[in-house]
Design an enzyme around this catalytic site. Structure first.
Site, mmCIF file in Angstrom:
data_model
loop_
_atom_site.group_PDB
_atom_site.id
_atom_site.type_symbol
_atom_site.label_atom_id
_atom_site.label_comp_id
_atom_site.label_asym_id
_atom_site.label_seq_id
_atom_site.Cartn_x
_atom_site.Cartn_y
_atom_site.Cartn_z
ATOM 1 N N HIS A 141 61.897 -26.254 89.533
ATOM 2 C CA HIS A 141 62.067 -26.117 88.087
ATOM 3 C C HIS A 141 63.521 -25.753 87.763
ATOM 4 O O HIS A 141 64.146 -26.379 86.893
ATOM 5 C CB HIS A 141 61.103 -25.041 87.563
ATOM 6 C CG HIS A 141 61.269 -24.730 86.118
ATOM 7 N ND1 HIS A 141 60.341 -25.100 85.174
ATOM 8 C CD2 HIS A 141 62.249 -24.089 85.432
ATOM 9 C CE1 HIS A 141 60.748 -24.686 83.977
ATOM 10 N NE2 HIS A 141 61.909 -24.073 84.125
ATOM 11 N N GLU A 142 64.037 -24.733 88.443
ATOM 12 C CA GLU A 142 65.405 -24.280 88.144
ATOM 13 C C GLU A 142 66.432 -25.358 88.486
ATOM 14 O O GLU A 142 67.370 -25.592 87.729
ATOM 15 C CB GLU A 142 65.721 -22.970 88.863
ATOM 16 C CG GLU A 142 64.878 -21.792 88.429
ATOM 17 C CD GLU A 142 64.811 -21.582 86.922
ATOM 18 O OE1 GLU A 142 65.789 -21.892 86.201
ATOM 19 O OE2 GLU A 142 63.770 -21.106 86.447
#
Length: 176
Positions: A141-142
């Site tokens: 996600h990051e």
């Protein structure tokens, strides 16, 4: 210093970030400090430099317990510069994700269940880890933020996008 978090719709969140060229610099260490303070203040599981308007390939993530994800296992705190993610299997798992740049919403997002991530710490020392479960989800996600990708762009079924307060009544999500 705590920085404002950009919200979905801001064009800076859709840009591809540039690689960090100088490790251990005062500017990089200040950025990491700002990311950490901002993530903690927002009770986030992770934060990427583009989310505070800095177009560099820097992410931080990790927690012992996170009230936004009360059932998630702990993720080791990591400061990761110039990351590269390699899937370790073709298998993907769908699970709920939220994002500090998409406040108040959650959606079901497919992610690789096992990944290897490499990169560097702020001083330029190599990082090479394997991750699965929520840890793998968080790092993917990051790192997506570094390529201008927000989790709704990965969703297969927009019918699973909803407000956290409706989907998870009673789960405390103070700044989401």
């Amino acid at each position: 210093m705590i920085q404002p978090i950009l919200n979905m719709g801001d064009p800076r969140l859709l840009e591809r970030s540039q690689a960090v060229q100088r490790f251990g610099s005062e500017e990089l260490l200040a950025l990491i400090g700002d990311l950490h303070e901002t993530m903690v203040a927002a009770k986030g599981a992770g934060l990427a430099a583009p989310q505070i308007g800095v177009g560099l390939r820097v992410v931080i993530f990790g927690f012992e317990h996170n009230q936004r994800y009360p059932d998630a296992e702990p993720v080791p705190y990591t400061e990761l510069v110039n990351p590269v993610i390699t899937p370790l299997a073709d298998e993907k798992e769908e699970d709920w994700e939220g994002c500090l740049s998409v406040p108040g919403l959650r959606g079901m997002v497919p992610r690789f269940s096992r990944v290897r991530y490499t990169g560097f710490d702020p001083q330029g020392r190599p990082i090479d880890r394997e991750a699965s479960g929520f840890h793998a989800r968080v790092v993917q996600h990051e790192c997506d933020h570094l390529d201008g990708v927000l989790y709704p762009m990965r969703m297969r079924d927009m019918r699973t996008l909803g407000f956290t307060s409706v989907l998870f009544p009673g789960v405390e999500t103070p700044d989401e």
